[in-house]
Scaffold this active site. Sequence first.
Site, PDB file in Angstrom:
ATOM      1  N   HIS A 412      40.671  34.201  19.552  1.00  0.00           N
ATOM      2  CA  HIS A 412      41.121  34.159  21.033  1.00  0.00           C
ATOM      3  C   HIS A 412      41.632  35.682  21.215  1.00  0.00           C
ATOM      4  O   HIS A 412      41.291  36.339  20.726  1.00  0.00           O
ATOM      5  CB  HIS A 412      42.816  33.554  20.988  1.00  0.00           C
ATOM      6  CG  HIS A 412      43.770  34.289  19.244  1.00  0.00           C
ATOM      7  ND1 HIS A 412      44.742  35.469  19.860  1.00  0.00           N
ATOM      8  CD2 HIS A 412      43.873  33.513  18.626  1.00  0.00           C
ATOM      9  CE1 HIS A 412      45.064  35.620  18.588  1.00  0.00           C
ATOM     10  NE2 HIS A 412      44.778  34.916  17.623  1.00  0.00           N
ATOM     11  N   CYS A 428      44.503  35.040  12.262  1.00  0.00           N
ATOM     12  CA  CYS A 428      42.940  34.727  13.552  1.00  0.00           C
ATOM     13  C   CYS A 428      42.057  35.484  13.260  1.00  0.00           C
ATOM     14  O   CYS A 428      42.433  36.729  12.948  1.00  0.00           O
ATOM     15  CB  CYS A 428      43.912  33.929  14.473  1.00  0.00           C
ATOM     16  SG  CYS A 428      45.364  32.333  14.697  1.00  0.00           S
TER      17      CYS A 428
END
Length: 490
Positions: A412, A428
């Site tokens: 992301h 992440c």
Amino acid sequence: MRMPHDLKSYVQKHPDNQMAWYLLGKDYERSGQTAKANYCFERSGGVYEAFEHSKAPAQVWIEYQHKLIQLEQQRKKQQFKRRSAAIMLWLLLLGIVPSAMAPDAMNIDVVTEPADESSPEQGLESIDYTDEQGAAHESEADEAGPEPPVFTGIPLINDEITDEAAGRMMNQLRHTEATIITLGLEQENEFLLWGTSPARPLMYQFRSNGEGEVTSQSLLPEWCKCTSDDLKGLSASAIEWGQKEEQAIALRSAITAYKQLNGVYPERIEQLMKPFPNNHIGGVSSPMRELYPEMLGYIQSLAGDYRDSESDPTIGERSSEDGPLLPSFEDTYGGEPYMKEALSIIVNKETHRLTLLSGSIVLRNYEVGLGGNKTPEGDFVISDKVVNPNGRSDGEFGTRGMQLSDTDYAIHGTNDPGSIGLDESLGCIRMHQEDVEELFALVPPGTQVTIKDSANTPTQIIAPEQAGERFQPELVPGQTNPDKIYHWLN
């Protein structure tokens, strides 16, 4: 100083001349090309040892220049002999054949000597046709107008074409009538670096008459016997070719992923452009819409799934050896896309790089932020693709998010760009906004993502610096998820 064309040609035609090999090696040595220099020195036999131990560099240089003058004189004599022989041949033919077979009604091909395969240059120089017949052929070609360029990639090592790559290209062309423009792709380990348009320099133009004769011309500005306008025109065509290749691989990946998920092919591109969660393609452009029918038929034909592929007009002529030819790829050597494998991703935790691949071709190599040991290793697939995963564009996950295998991990964006390149996430994979938006547009759901502690992937950043060079088709609407605000490891 680069070695003049005449000496290279001389070495290719006279591989037993040890002095020529020595002089060629000295020039490579001065330009820092050690491997080629050593190869030439080995071919020079006792000449290398004699000169290196008994003569000063200045004396060698003087003899070098003198040798070049001699070679130029020899070349002119050879041209004169060839012209004289041609004239004698015409006179002989005029005396012994009927008028119906006079020279103006005949077509005699002049075939040059093949380059010595042991030469380090493998014939990487254009062959000048100086006889009258050659001049006539050139004039006819000029009247017909220039052929549209046909492109392909060729591996480079340290910005130079390898002998192996050049030899392979020339062997492939020996029995094919074609003119090919090669774009240099730097080779690193097993990978070819596609990169961006300026990183794919024009290298050589190969010409083949289909009868075993292959010639080449350097397209590097310092070597090319062409105008700056010619090079600009070729460069512009090469950029368009590269953009089409990126559009084609994005379509191919989306079509393949759709088939794997649904068991059938999408008949129209609109089936890939559905709102979340059926947004198989992130963006679409007019060229992609035009290209879609051909790419669909091409993929079906390769898989043997096309019901009536022989009558499909979008595929073109087929060959059992070359595969289907696509009209939109007439400017590609082989008549089909250069990148042939669906996109995949490798994340290298050691170097903080996310590598986007088509087979062994590195399309992009982005810098990313990770979480150190908190970032898991293994194989995943992109499950959800979401625009504004936090419900807004300035959230902590930025403007794009791609969830990994329905886990709490994702690729992301971020509102903390200073963390890119560091281990500051909770696991992440963080990306700069322009990078994650481009990746989002390129890869479909179902894309394979492999995360490794260490991988043999490139370290250099490979991504367009200018916004206009990015892969940025028009965003498909409806790719937000109104029913969920994501909290990946928040």
